[in-house]
Design an enzyme around this catalytic site. Structure first.
Site, PDB file in Angstrom:
ATOM      1  N   ARG A  97       0.879  -1.112   0.056  1.00 25.64           N
ATOM      2  CA  ARG A  97       0.139   0.070   0.049  1.00 25.64           C
ATOM      3  C   ARG A  97       0.810   1.270   0.009  1.00 25.64           C
ATOM      4  NH1 ARG A  97      -4.899   1.453   4.198  1.00 25.64           N
ATOM      5  NH2 ARG A  97      -3.065   1.306   5.696  1.00 25.64           N
TER       6      ARG A  97
ATOM      7  N   ASP B 187      -4.144   3.359  14.183  1.00 26.53           N
ATOM      8  CA  ASP B 187      -3.313   3.789  13.245  1.00 26.53           C
ATOM      9  C   ASP B 187      -3.682   5.265  12.947  1.00 26.53           C
ATOM     10  OD1 ASP B 187      -5.366   3.403  11.525  1.00 26.53           O
ATOM     11  OD2 ASP B 187      -4.484   1.889  10.482  1.00 26.53           O
TER      12      ASP B 187
END
Length: 535
Positions: free
Chosen positions: A161, A443
């Site tokens: 990613r 996160d």
């Protein structure tokens, strides 16, 4: 290389990560596509102005033909992506890469985005780690002397990613301007690993984050095509799974698959960023105020509609519909609390597989087995692309619905949001992008929810369950108290070595209902730059 300036120190052991050939490849993609990237970011700002004026998102009339054409399909699943029942995600540090590939998960999403603080060191070392993993030469010895290496048997398929279109890599300039972080992360990985990944029976596979329109997917498709042409790979070799994690992208799911169709490997329910995007894009309208984070679950109307539409859309076009992240992590030393957390994980994964998802995400290796057991029981075959969900009918209004949602906000919820935002931002400023807080793996996405809710509550003068109005003064008072408590707990000397004062400054600037920063990562990015040398 001509026109390239590298403004960060490149240690000798990472020099080949940015070889002249790689620099040239990055620069070429930047020159071809950065103008269009910037135009798409301007379009985001214009769309925000429309929403602020009361023109809410809806399905696009100009692309109705794509949604109504029953004949087109995306590419069939690529090698290593047929069975994706459990995907583990995490940052690109060396130990994590080894453990994730060994975890027993179907795939590993190696993350340069929300679980990675993009320091120059992290970006370079992450690329070196992934190159070594693809070439099957990665190992690691920890500080305690423990040795890590890849298993001899089956490993997880690697998916990378890159950062989103809104981010820049300011350590790497092309013709005097920072390169797109998306292009940098993609190009460096692709150049080093595309052909080698094919040799090991997989391919160059990517997760594509934070997109807000099918035109942004078209840009990725153009990047993919040119990159394959340059290195001599057939078009369609690259595959990209798109995270539907913005409220605007939810209205363009079919168009996004269509734009990427020969490169598409499906869509993913990026649930935490999706909640963040819902707050961010609709932030100036009081009717979209959300209750505290724990009250916004997958059965909340706008979330339920989004999931059902995503599964139907993916299977209609022949691609995987991936479930989202359960944020729970194992709780050591407390069996009762751990079992309660794992019960939540099982219930979450069961809901996903019964809804028709083809796989799901976990953030910790110990959760792989739990998620796999649930999917094995209810999905014995590699996927369930045949589950068409023709019973699903989702309107534009459904994707914005808060029907019967009670806006429950407690002072404990305010404090929790401040604590999560503060702790996460301080860790991020220290180079850590994935942080365990209160037995949840936080996160950037979950931190974004926390600080955006604070902004929204202050902006619209929401009230707590005890009747207290949430004002700038209230959140500032709670923030001051939280920092003071941390300072007392750590002691003056230890506190002085932390980034809490800076984290407090940044957080205070974006929770008082005034100026709103689109992303914490862009707000804080300049503070982790190390522009020390020019090569």
């Amino acid at each position: 290389m001509s026109g390239v300036a590298i403004l960060g120190v490149v240690p000798p052991n990472y020099a080949d990560v940015l070889s002249p050939q790689v620099q040239n490849f990055v620069a070429h993609l930047h020159r071809c596509f950065n103008k269009q990237r910037k135009a798409l970011l301007v379009a985001r700002l214009e769309r925000q102005k429309q929403i602020d004026a009361g023109r809410f998102p809806d399905f696009l009339p100009e692309t109705k033909w794509i949604r109504e054409d029953p004949t087109w399909r995306a590419a069939p699943p690529a090698p290593g992506l047929v069975d994706r029942r459990v995907e583990i995600t995490g940052p690109v540090d060396r130990k994590m890469v080894i453990n994730a590939l060994n975890s027993g998960a179907s795939t590993f999403m190696a993350d340069f985005e929300d679980s990675n603080a993009p320091t120059w060191e992290n970006c370079l070392s992450g690329q070196a780690n992934l190159r070594d993993a693809v070439h099957r030469r990665i190992d690691y010895t920890g500080p305690n002397g423990k040795y890590y290496k890849l298993n001899e048997g089956k490993l997880a398929t690697l998916i990378v990613r890159p950062r989103g279109w809104h981010m820049e890599e300011k350590h790497f300039l092309v013709d005097g301007e920072p390169v797109s972080a998306s292009i940098f992360d993609f190009a460096v990985y692709f150049y080093h690993n595309a052909k080698e990944s094919l040799k090991i029976g997989a391919g160059p596979y990517f997760y594509l984050p934070k997109m807000e329109s099918h035109l942004e997917a078209r840009l990725w498709n153009d990047v993919f095509n040119l990159s394959q042409d340059i290195v001599g790979l057939p078009r369609g070799t690259i595959r990209g799974t798109v995270l539907i994690e913005t409220i605007l992208a939810a209205f363009e799911m079919e168009e996004i698959i269509y734009e990427l169709r020969e490169h598409s490997s499906g869509l993913n329910c990026g649930r935490w960023d999706y909640i963040f995007s819902f707050i961010k894009r609709l932030r100036n309208h009081s009717k979209f105020v959300l209750p505290e984070r724990a009250e916004v679950g997958m059965t909340t109307p706008f979330m339920d509609a989004y999931v059902r539409l995503l599964i139907k859309t993916c299977h209609k076009r022949g691609v995987h519909a991936m479930g989202g992240m359960a944020a729970q992590i194992p709780i050591k030393g407390n069996p009762k609390a751990n079992e309660a957390a794992m019960t939540k994980v099982r219930a979450d994964k069961q809901r996903e597989v019964l809804a028709g998802h083809d796989g799901t995400w976990v953030a910790h290796p110990d959760l792989v087995k739990i998620a796999k057991q649930v999917f094995d029981k209810h999905m014995p075959q590699p996927n369930q692309l045949f589950v068409r969900r023709e019973d699903v009918h989702v309107s534009g209004a459904d994707l914005l619905s808060l029907k019967d949602v009670s806006v429950k906000i407690t002072e404990a919820g305010i404090k929790n949001n401040i604590e999560i935002s503060l702790l996460y931002m301080e860790s991020w400023l220290n180079g850590l992008g994935c942080v365990p807080i209160h037995n949840l793996m936080e996160d950037a996405a979950t931190a974004e929810i926390s600080r955006s809710q604070l902004w929204q509550w202050v902006r619209h003068r929401a009230t707590t369950t005890s009747g207290k109005t949430i004002t700038p003064e209230l959140v500032e008072q709670i923030l001051d108290a939280e920092v003071t408590a941390i300072q007392t707990r750590l002691g003056e000397n230890a506190f002085s070595e932390t980034k809490f004062p800076l984290a407090k400054k940044f957080l205070a600037s974006t929770i008082k209902g005034g100026e709103y920063s689109d992303f914490l990562t862009t707000l804080c990015y300049d503070s982790i730059l190390t522009l020390k040398s020019k090569l």
